[in-house]
Design a protein around this motif. Structure first.
Motif, short mmCIF file in Angstrom:
data_model
loop_
_atom_site.label_atom_id
_atom_site.label_comp_id
_atom_site.label_asym_id
_atom_site.label_seq_id
_atom_site.Cartn_x
_atom_site.Cartn_y
_atom_site.Cartn_z
N GLY A 148 20.38 -43.79 64.52
CA GLY A 148 19.29 -43.30 65.35
C GLY A 148 19.77 -42.40 66.47
O GLY A 148 20.94 -41.98 66.53
N LEU A 149 18.86 -42.09 67.40
CA LEU A 149 19.15 -41.23 68.54
C LEU A 149 20.22 -41.84 69.42
O LEU A 149 20.20 -43.04 69.70
CB LEU A 149 17.85 -41.02 69.35
CG LEU A 149 17.96 -40.19 70.63
CD1 LEU A 149 18.31 -38.74 70.31
CD2 LEU A 149 16.65 -40.26 71.41
N LEU A 150 21.16 -41.01 69.86
CA LEU A 150 22.22 -41.40 70.79
C LEU A 150 23.14 -42.48 70.25
O LEU A 150 23.71 -43.27 71.00
CB LEU A 150 21.62 -41.85 72.13
CG LEU A 150 20.78 -40.80 72.88
CD1 LEU A 150 20.12 -41.42 74.11
CD2 LEU A 150 21.64 -39.61 73.28
N THR A 151 23.30 -42.53 68.91
CA THR A 151 24.24 -43.46 68.30
C THR A 151 25.05 -42.71 67.23
O THR A 151 24.99 -41.48 67.13
CB THR A 151 23.52 -44.68 67.68
OG1 THR A 151 22.58 -44.22 66.69
CG2 THR A 151 22.78 -45.48 68.73
N ASN A 152 25.80 -43.45 66.42
CA ASN A 152 26.58 -42.83 65.36
C ASN A 152 26.75 -43.81 64.20
O ASN A 152 26.11 -44.87 64.18
CB ASN A 152 27.94 -42.36 65.89
CG ASN A 152 28.77 -43.48 66.48
OD1 ASN A 152 29.07 -44.48 65.83
ND2 ASN A 152 29.14 -43.36 67.76
N SER A 153 27.60 -43.49 63.25
CA SER A 153 27.74 -44.29 62.03
C SER A 153 28.24 -45.70 62.28
O SER A 153 28.07 -46.59 61.44
CB SER A 153 28.68 -43.58 61.05
OG SER A 153 29.95 -43.32 61.64
N GLU A 154 28.86 -45.95 63.43
CA GLU A 154 29.34 -47.30 63.75
C GLU A 154 28.18 -48.30 63.86
O GLU A 154 28.38 -49.50 63.68
CB GLU A 154 30.12 -47.29 65.07
CG GLU A 154 31.39 -46.46 65.03
CD GLU A 154 32.04 -46.37 66.40
OE1 GLU A 154 31.61 -47.10 67.32
OE2 GLU A 154 32.96 -45.55 66.57
N LEU A 155 26.98 -47.80 64.16
CA LEU A 155 25.84 -48.67 64.46
C LEU A 155 25.61 -49.72 63.39
O LEU A 155 25.29 -50.87 63.70
CB LEU A 155 24.58 -47.81 64.64
CG LEU A 155 23.30 -48.56 64.99
CD1 LEU A 155 23.37 -49.10 66.41
CD2 LEU A 155 22.08 -47.65 64.83
N PHE A 156 25.77 -49.36 62.12
CA PHE A 156 25.46 -50.28 61.03
C PHE A 156 26.55 -51.32 60.79
O PHE A 156 26.40 -52.21 59.96
CB PHE A 156 25.22 -49.48 59.74
CG PHE A 156 24.03 -48.57 59.81
CD1 PHE A 156 22.75 -49.08 59.72
CD2 PHE A 156 24.19 -47.21 59.98
CE1 PHE A 156 21.64 -48.25 59.79
CE2 PHE A 156 23.09 -46.36 60.05
CZ PHE A 156 21.82 -46.89 59.96
N LEU A 157 27.67 -51.19 61.50
CA LEU A 157 28.82 -52.07 61.28
C LEU A 157 29.11 -52.96 62.48
O LEU A 157 30.21 -53.49 62.61
CB LEU A 157 30.05 -51.22 60.95
CG LEU A 157 29.91 -50.28 59.76
CD1 LEU A 157 31.13 -49.38 59.66
CD2 LEU A 157 29.72 -51.05 58.47
N LEU A 158 28.14 -53.13 63.35
CA LEU A 158 28.36 -53.84 64.60
C LEU A 158 27.80 -55.26 64.61
O LEU A 158 27.60 -55.84 65.68
CB LEU A 158 27.78 -53.04 65.77
CG LEU A 158 28.39 -51.65 65.98
CD1 LEU A 158 27.70 -50.93 67.12
CD2 LEU A 158 29.89 -51.75 66.25
N GLY A 159 27.53 -55.82 63.43
CA GLY A 159 27.13 -57.22 63.38
C GLY A 159 28.24 -58.11 63.88
O GLY A 159 29.43 -57.78 63.74
N GLU A 160 27.88 -59.26 64.46
CA GLU A 160 28.91 -60.12 65.05
C GLU A 160 29.76 -60.82 64.00
O GLU A 160 30.78 -61.43 64.32
CB GLU A 160 28.26 -61.16 65.97
CG GLU A 160 27.22 -62.01 65.31
CD GLU A 160 26.52 -62.92 66.32
OE1 GLU A 160 27.21 -63.46 67.21
OE2 GLU A 160 25.30 -63.07 66.22
N ASN A 161 29.36 -60.77 62.73
CA ASN A 161 30.24 -61.19 61.63
C ASN A 161 29.97 -60.31 60.43
O ASN A 161 29.00 -59.54 60.40
CB ASN A 161 30.06 -62.68 61.30
CG ASN A 161 28.66 -63.01 60.82
OD1 ASN A 161 28.17 -62.45 59.84
ND2 ASN A 161 27.99 -63.93 61.50
N THR A 162 30.81 -60.39 59.42
CA THR A 162 30.74 -59.47 58.28
C THR A 162 29.42 -59.58 57.54
O THR A 162 28.87 -58.56 57.07
CB THR A 162 31.92 -59.74 57.33
OG1 THR A 162 33.14 -59.64 58.06
CG2 THR A 162 31.94 -58.74 56.19
N ASN A 163 28.86 -60.78 57.41
CA ASN A 163 27.60 -60.96 56.69
C ASN A 163 26.41 -60.36 57.42
O ASN A 163 25.32 -60.29 56.85
CB ASN A 163 27.35 -62.45 56.43
CG ASN A 163 28.31 -63.02 55.40
OD1 ASN A 163 28.79 -62.30 54.53
ND2 ASN A 163 28.58 -64.30 55.51
#
Length: 449
Positions: A132-147
């Protein structure tokens, strides 16, 4: 000079001081060309044996040790990660970086997530995800665990997963001619995302994978960009077999406070006066370091309440601790102005450059709406089926107007009590959101089998 004008000048100076330092001292240009040798993507060879956690951050050894709980160890690695490479490696997966050249000369870094083996997927099931706005590709990988990271779940199920980036953010600060210190580099809005970034990236992925189509998952503005792109590019509808929108912004209700409402209804010149005409949030990392993690989290929480009335009650504090340090990335001031125009006009429209050649006489006469009517994105022409997942407590989502602006096959899923970020980070996101997406993808796979 009026008192209001004087106050605006003082406010503009406070806001722009870090920006001016970045530009005048050349810090921004230096950072945009700096690539540490300890965080190369897995498709970039290096003779270095550097390890991010043992060399780049010596203090981390006092936090991460053999006695640390594995989950806590993972979270600490994510928090201290420099970029997406470190984040993906912390989870035990691999990542390849590709460069997309847009037709107007921007160079966009996109990321292909690979299984722990590093094998390149041979699957015909392609999923492309956009932030989304003001973010980047890391956004989808920031869950607190892998699942709690949808890309890793999809990779485990055999999908070929790609994550995109907009021009101007952390990973896409290059142009064939322009420097990121030039104002012209930042002269873009939602129009350019829709006309170039999205279609050019999708064409690149389909060319590399030798597939005919893919599934698109967009978060917030990432949804709006795709809908705008689909409306402007009829051929793109054949290349996306399903559009999934998470908190799909199109025509937001508005903002939560009178100050922001004033900015929304004001001319773009006021925003440019306060923030300049280059990047917005270019110094967010500087403020993070200055405030410290605890105070920074409090500032983000209070800002989200102030701007959008998001209480973040569905997001666990440990998730904020992991996600907030990587949450923001620069974009152009013009892209924010574009959203203000959409909110003010209550139309999903293209950027309004001012109309009537910017004549002040037109605005003084009150005839601006008659002399200039910027075109809406023609979303009624979209034929790609859509699946929209949104929070019923999200003030940025007007689902009724969104559906009214679409004539294609649309399915919606409203989540009671959910706010904007909850479709990525809520405590029950796996069951409420991710499983629904996976089931929908399986339906697509069954139809195409």
């Amino acid at each position: 000079m009026s008192v209001l004008s004087s106050l605006l000048n003082i406010f503009a100076l406070i806001i722009q001081l870090p920006l001016l330092l970045f530009h005048k001292l050349g810090i921004e240009q230096y950072l945009s060309t700096f690539h540490p040798i300890f965080n190369k993507p897995d498709n970039i060879s290096t003779s270095s044996s550097f390890s991010f956690y043992s060399n780049s951050n010596p203090s981390s050894t006092s936090v991460i040790n053999d006695e640390t709980d594995p989950l806590e160890k993972l979270q600490q690695k994510i928090i201290t990660a420099i970029d997406i490479v470190d984040i993906v490696h912390a989870h035990g997966y691999k990542v390849h970086e590709h460069i997309v050249q847009t037709k107007d000369g921007y160079l966009l870094s996109i990321h292909r997530i690979l299984p722990p083996s590093g094998d390149i997927p041979q699957s015909s099931k392609i999923v492309y995800m956009h932030h989304g706005l003001l973010t980047n590709s890391e956004l989808f990988l920031l869950g607190e665990n892998t699942n709690r990271c949808l890309p890793f779940l999809l990779v485990n199920l055999g999908y070929d997963v790609w994550l995109g980036n907009n021009r101007g953010n952390k990973y896409s600060r290059k142009h064939l001619i322009l420097s990121s210190t030039d104002e012209k580099f930042w002269d873009y809005s939602l129009d350019e995302f829709a006309m170039f970034d999205i279609p050019n990236t999708i064409d690149y992925i389909l060319q590399i994978t030798k597939q005919q189509n893919l599934t698109y998952i967009g978060f917030s503005q990432g949804s709006a960009q795709c809908l705008a792109a689909l409306s402007l590019n009829h051929d793109l509808n054949e290349k996306i077999n399903l559009f999934i929108g998470l908190s799909p912004a199109m025509i937001p209700h508005g903002l939560n406070n009178p100050i922001c409402s004033f900015l929304v209804s004001s001319a773009p010149a006021l925003m440019y006066r306060i923030f300049g005409k280059r990047a917005i949030l270019p110094s967010v990392v500087f403020w993070q370091k200055l405030m410290g993690p605890k105070f920074y989290q409090e500032v983000v929480d209070k800002s989200l309440v102030f701007l959008f009335n998001w209480k973040s009650g569905n997001i666990h504090p440990s998730q904020k601790k992991v996600g907030y340090p990587h949450m923001f990335s620069p974009s152009s001031v013009k892209s924010v102005v574009h959203w203000f125009q959409i909110i003010d006009s209550k139309r999903f429209q293209m950027f309004d450059e001012g109309g009537a050649s910017g004549s002040k006489l037109v605005y003084l006469s009150g005839a601006s709406t008659k002399t200039n009517r910027v075109a809406s994105f023609p979303t009624q022409t979209i034929t790609t089926p859509c699946y929209l997942i949104y929070g019923e407590s999200d003030m940025l989502i007007d689902i009724e107007k969104t559906v009214q602006n679409l004539s294609c096959d649309v399915e919606t899923l409203g989540l009671k009590g959910y706010e904007h970020m909850d479709t990525l980070w809520s405590t029950n996101v796996e069951e409420a959101v991710f499983n629904k997406i996976i089931n929908k993808l399986k339906q697509i796979d069954t139809k195409t089998a």
